[in-house]
Design a protein around this motif. Structure first.
Motif, PDB file in Angstrom:
ATOM      1  N   LEU A 185      25.006 -14.864  21.471  1.00 21.78           N
ATOM      2  CA  LEU A 185      25.279 -13.489  21.892  1.00 21.78           C
ATOM      3  C   LEU A 185      24.602 -12.495  20.959  1.00 21.78           C
ATOM      4  CD1 LEU A 185      29.061 -13.647  22.930  1.00 21.78           C
ATOM      5  CD2 LEU A 185      27.020 -14.236  24.266  1.00 21.78           C
ATOM      6  N   TYR A 186      24.667 -12.785  19.664  1.00 24.95           N
ATOM      7  CA  TYR A 186      24.001 -11.925  18.684  1.00 24.95           C
ATOM      8  C   TYR A 186      22.485 -12.061  18.802  1.00 24.95           C
ATOM      9  CZ  TYR A 186      28.675 -11.503  16.761  1.00 24.95           C
ATOM     10  OH  TYR A 186      30.013 -11.256  16.610  1.00 24.95           O
ATOM     11  N   GLY A 187      22.031 -13.267  19.154  1.00 22.94           N
ATOM     12  CA  GLY A 187      20.608 -13.484  19.348  1.00 22.94           C
ATOM     13  C   GLY A 187      20.047 -12.615  20.457  1.00 22.94           C
ATOM     14  N   GLU A 188      20.844 -12.399  21.505  1.00 23.91           N
ATOM     15  CA  GLU A 188      20.394 -11.534  22.590  1.00 23.91           C
ATOM     16  C   GLU A 188      20.164 -10.109  22.094  1.00 23.91           C
ATOM     17  OE1 GLU A 188      22.286 -11.841  26.475  1.00 23.91           O
ATOM     18  OE2 GLU A 188      23.305 -13.672  25.794  1.00 23.91           O
ATOM     19  N   ALA A 189      21.057  -9.631  21.235  1.00 22.49           N
ATOM     20  CA  ALA A 189      20.886  -8.280  20.679  1.00 22.49           C
ATOM     21  C   ALA A 189      19.610  -8.215  19.838  1.00 22.49           C
ATOM     22  CB  ALA A 189      22.107  -7.904  19.834  1.00 22.49           C
ATOM     23  N   MET A 190      19.356  -9.253  19.063  1.00 17.99           N
ATOM     24  CA  MET A 190      18.170  -9.283  18.214  1.00 17.99           C
ATOM     25  C   MET A 190      16.896  -9.342  19.059  1.00 17.99           C
ATOM     26  SD  MET A 190      19.593 -12.097  15.516  1.00 17.99           S
ATOM     27  CE  MET A 190      21.217 -11.957  14.783  1.00 17.99           C
ATOM     28  N   ALA A 191      16.950 -10.086  20.188  1.00 24.32           N
ATOM     29  CA  ALA A 191      15.777 -10.187  21.064  1.00 24.32           C
ATOM     30  C   ALA A 191      15.438  -8.835  21.686  1.00 24.32           C
ATOM     31  CB  ALA A 191      16.015 -11.234  22.152  1.00 24.32           C
ATOM     32  N   MET A 192      16.455  -8.014  21.933  1.00 25.04           N
ATOM     33  CA  MET A 192      16.186  -6.689  22.487  1.00 25.04           C
ATOM     34  C   MET A 192      15.495  -5.780  21.462  1.00 25.04           C
ATOM     35  SD  MET A 192      17.164  -7.063  25.577  1.00 25.04           S
ATOM     36  CE  MET A 192      16.875  -8.842  25.433  1.00 25.04           C
ATOM     37  N   ALA A 193      15.577  -6.179  20.184  1.00 27.73           N
ATOM     38  CA  ALA A 193      14.905  -5.406  19.135  1.00 27.73           C
ATOM     39  C   ALA A 193      13.522  -5.960  18.806  1.00 27.73           C
ATOM     40  CB  ALA A 193      15.762  -5.387  17.873  1.00 27.73           C
ATOM     41  N   HIS A 194      13.374  -7.285  18.871  1.00 33.59           N
ATOM     42  CA  HIS A 194      12.136  -7.923  18.403  1.00 33.59           C
ATOM     43  C   HIS A 194      11.388  -8.711  19.476  1.00 33.59           C
ATOM     44  CE1 HIS A 194      12.810  -7.050  14.102  1.00 33.59           C
ATOM     45  NE2 HIS A 194      14.088  -7.163  14.405  1.00 33.59           N
ATOM     46  N   GLY A 195      11.963  -8.887  20.642  1.00 35.24           N
ATOM     47  CA  GLY A 195      11.284  -9.599  21.716  1.00 35.24           C
ATOM     48  C   GLY A 195      11.465 -11.095  21.673  1.00 35.24           C
ATOM     49  N   LEU A 196      11.021 -11.719  20.580  1.00 34.62           N
ATOM     50  CA  LEU A 196      11.130 -13.171  20.408  1.00 34.62           C
ATOM     51  C   LEU A 196      11.803 -13.445  19.073  1.00 34.62           C
ATOM     52  CD1 LEU A 196       7.477 -14.188  21.419  1.00 34.62           C
ATOM     53  CD2 LEU A 196       9.499 -14.254  22.890  1.00 34.62           C
ATOM     54  N   ILE A 197      12.966 -14.064  19.113  1.00 37.41           N
ATOM     55  CA  ILE A 197      13.691 -14.371  17.864  1.00 37.41           C
ATOM     56  C   ILE A 197      14.272 -15.768  17.948  1.00 37.41           C
ATOM     57  CG2 ILE A 197      14.286 -11.929  17.592  1.00 37.41           C
ATOM     58  CD1 ILE A 197      17.126 -14.366  18.124  1.00 37.41           C
ATOM     59  N   TYR A 198      14.678 -16.285  16.782  1.00 32.62           N
ATOM     60  CA  TYR A 198      15.498 -17.496  16.775  1.00 32.62           C
ATOM     61  C   TYR A 198      16.470 -17.441  15.613  1.00 32.62           C
ATOM     62  CZ  TYR A 198      12.523 -19.537  13.029  1.00 32.62           C
ATOM     63  OH  TYR A 198      11.841 -19.780  11.857  1.00 32.62           O
ATOM     64  N   THR A 199      17.646 -17.994  15.810  1.00 31.24           N
ATOM     65  CA  THR A 199      18.625 -18.144  14.743  1.00 31.24           C
ATOM     66  C   THR A 199      18.770 -19.625  14.434  1.00 31.24           C
ATOM     67  OG1 THR A 199      20.546 -18.332  16.235  1.00 31.24           O
ATOM     68  CG2 THR A 199      19.881 -16.108  15.550  1.00 31.24           C
ATOM     69  N   PHE A 200      19.154 -19.932  13.209  1.00 27.94           N
ATOM     70  CA  PHE A 200      19.292 -21.330  12.801  1.00 27.94           C
ATOM     71  C   PHE A 200      20.396 -21.390  11.760  1.00 27.94           C
ATOM     72  CE2 PHE A 200      16.572 -25.290  11.493  1.00 27.94           C
ATOM     73  CZ  PHE A 200      17.599 -26.106  11.923  1.00 27.94           C
ATOM     74  N   GLY A 201      21.522 -21.969  12.133  1.00 29.73           N
ATOM     75  CA  GLY A 201      22.626 -22.010  11.192  1.00 29.73           C
ATOM     76  C   GLY A 201      23.751 -22.905  11.655  1.00 29.73           C
ATOM     77  N   PRO A 202      24.823 -23.004  10.856  1.00 28.49           N
ATOM     78  CA  PRO A 202      25.953 -23.853  11.206  1.00 28.49           C
ATOM     79  C   PRO A 202      26.796 -23.247  12.319  1.00 28.49           C
ATOM     80  CG  PRO A 202      26.407 -22.665   9.179  1.00 28.49           C
ATOM     81  CD  PRO A 202      24.997 -22.339   9.553  1.00 28.49           C
ATOM     82  N   THR A 203      27.321 -24.092  13.164  1.00 30.62           N
ATOM     83  CA  THR A 203      28.234 -23.686  14.235  1.00 30.62           C
ATOM     84  C   THR A 203      29.420 -24.639  14.241  1.00 30.62           C
ATOM     85  OG1 THR A 203      26.921 -24.971  15.808  1.00 30.62           O
ATOM     86  CG2 THR A 203      26.477 -22.621  15.686  1.00 30.62           C
TER      87      THR A 203
END
Length: 498
Positions: A185-203
């Motif tokens: 969900l947060y990745g979607e917000a970041m994509a609206m700012a940068h176009g292409l993003i990825y997150t990588f972390g613990p879930t």
């Protein structure tokens, strides 16, 4: 400092290596020490005729996992591990490790898990962690070369990304908070700012599951792409998997050899297109006569393999009585491997009747379980992409198929050889009113998602993304039976230590 991985650069030179005793054996006036330094293993030969008495006594005092520095000449020898060995001239002992608990003999899984902090030193675990590291590098390389921006999603969240029943709840000062299930969900917000993003972390997922595919804490890489539709999403996912597998094959052949991985199966992943089938087609395959026949054949194959393993175990147990010490260690390791495989076969034979019944009675609209994925993938040598799932079994944020609103524009990548889902993704719902309706239908509190709805209020665009589970991917590429060996310190139901 010189490392074992670089010994080829020091042939016929005197060097000092620093590490730990992985194994040792003696033969009259010779000691053969296997030294590990974290980068590899080197056989160090100590000859009583060639060293001072104090050096010989030092060699005689060593035990498994003792720490030391060894000095000597590096000599090419194709018979030795890595093709080189050291002819020792001096030994400096840092600490003698007494009664190291993990020996070459067979140990149960519970014992090994209780001693995970030490089990990590074994060669197979070392190899698996090296492959894990390579996969992580391949992930970053793939996205960075395509101009994706790495960004970080919070671990503490105030809302669920997936089902609310699998959340770990915690106190966040005077509020309730949850450990993240996904950074999407947060990745979607970041994509609206940068176009292409990825997150990588613990879930984190609070599923009370003890299957070989589940951890409560695991790592996810989650790309989000503005102006991507479902087809573009599936293309990216396929290219992503091929890039990871290709890099591991290119750079970690030694580790895969230690793990006894069938690399031909991985090479086919790189060299072939991934079949793409709809959920409905997958259901038809599950319920087919061909699937029933495959399960019958699997039963016969497992029974035959079990008998062959029993025979091999009996033969090497007889050999062990008169074997030399080094050979006994090999036999003990093989007996352990046989026991693990026989346990897996017994589990398969118990499960196959249930799998068969589940497949034949599978109802359209039901989500695939692990056994369903395993059965489906028996018919493919490469990963497949299953798309357009029933919307009712997918998350609220997934866009519906405009040609059939009962379907979600979702896709899963299923790995072959029984490893199941390694990627799950979708095109995201980009219409404000539709998304508000979905939140209401899923009985989620809209006020917690106001920030997420803002993404549809201010410049909404078509967008897509997916998540890849790192540990399942490591298990698949290493050929490991259980994800507990794919992360340094696994967290599972009932496993919080060490």
């Amino acid at each position: 400092m010189i490392y074992i991985k670089n010994l080829a650069d020091h042939e016929d030179q005197d060097v000092t290596l620093k590490g730990w005793v992985y194994n040792y054996r003696s033969s009259k006036n010779l000691y053969f020490l296997e030294l590990r330094d974290g980068t590899g293993i080197c056989q160090c030969v100590v000859s009583r005729e060639d060293v001072a008495e104090n050096v010989w006594q030092a060699a005689d005092s060593l035990r498994q996992e003792s720490s030391l520095e060894v000095t000597g000449r590096i000599v090419k020898d194709e018979r030795s591990i890595g093709g080189y060995e050291m002819h020792v001239s001096d030994i400096r002992v840092h600490q003698i490790a007494e009664d190291y608990p993990i020996t070459p003999k067979e140990h149960g899984v519970d014992f090994l898990m209780e001693n995970r902090h030490l089990w990590l030193r074994s060669q197979r675990q070392w190899a698996a962690m090296r492959v894990r590291n390579e996969i992580i590098w391949a992930i970053h390389r793939f996205f960075q070369e395509r101009d994706f921006v790495q960004m970080d999603a919070p671990i503490f969240t105030g809302n669920a990304a997936e089902g609310t029943t699998t959340l770990f709840e915690t106190e966040y000062f005077d509020e309730k908070a949850y450990l993240t299930q996904s950074g999407q969900l947060y990745g979607e917000a970041m994509a609206m700012a940068h176009g292409l993003i990825y997150t990588f972390g613990p879930t984190f997922r609070a599923e009370k599951s003890k299957t070989r595919r589940h951890l409560t804490e695991f790592w996810m890489v989650e790309p989000e792409m503005a102006y991507y539709d479902l087809e573009m999403n599936m293309d990216l996912a396929e290219n992503f998997i091929k890039a990871i597998v290709g890099q591991v094959l290119d750079r970690r052949s030694r580790e895969l050899d230690i793990l006894e991985r069938d690399t031909a199966a991985l090479e086919s992943v790189v060299n072939n297109e991934f079949p793409r089938i709809s959920y409905s087609e997958a259901v038809e395959t599950l319920k087919s006569d061909e699937t029933a026949a495959l399960l019958e054949q699997m039963t016969e194959d497992r029974k035959q393999e079990y008998g062959e393993l029993e025979k091999e175990r009996e033969e090497i147990r007889k050999e062990r009585g008169s074997a030399k010490k080094w050979r006994k260690a090999q036999i003990d390791e093989r007996i352990r491997e046989i026991a693990e495989r026989m346990d897996q076969i017994e589990e398969d034979l118990r499960n196959i009747p249930t799998w068969k019944e589940s497949a034949l009675n599978f109802e359209w609209g039901t989500d695939f379980g692990g056994s369903d994925e395993t059965i489906l993938m028996m018919q493919y040598e490469t990963p497949i992409i299953v798309h357009r799932y029933p919307a009712e079994i997918k998350a609220f944020y997934m866009k519906r198929d405009p040609e059939d609103v009962d379907l979600a524009l979702a896709c899963d990548v299923l790995a072959p050889e029984g490893y199941g889902e390694i990627i799950g993704g979708s095109e995201r719902e980009d219409d404000l009113e539709t998304l508000k309706k979905r939140i209401e239908e899923h009985e989620l509190p809209e006020d917690l998602f106001n920030w997420y709805l803002d993404l549809r209020r201010y410049g909404s665009v078509p967008h897509s993304g997916f998540g890849l589970g790192l540990e399942r991917t490591v298990a698949w590429l290493c050929g490991l039976d259980h994800v507990r060996e794919t992360i340094p310190f696994p967290r599972m139901l009932g496993r919080l230590r060490p």
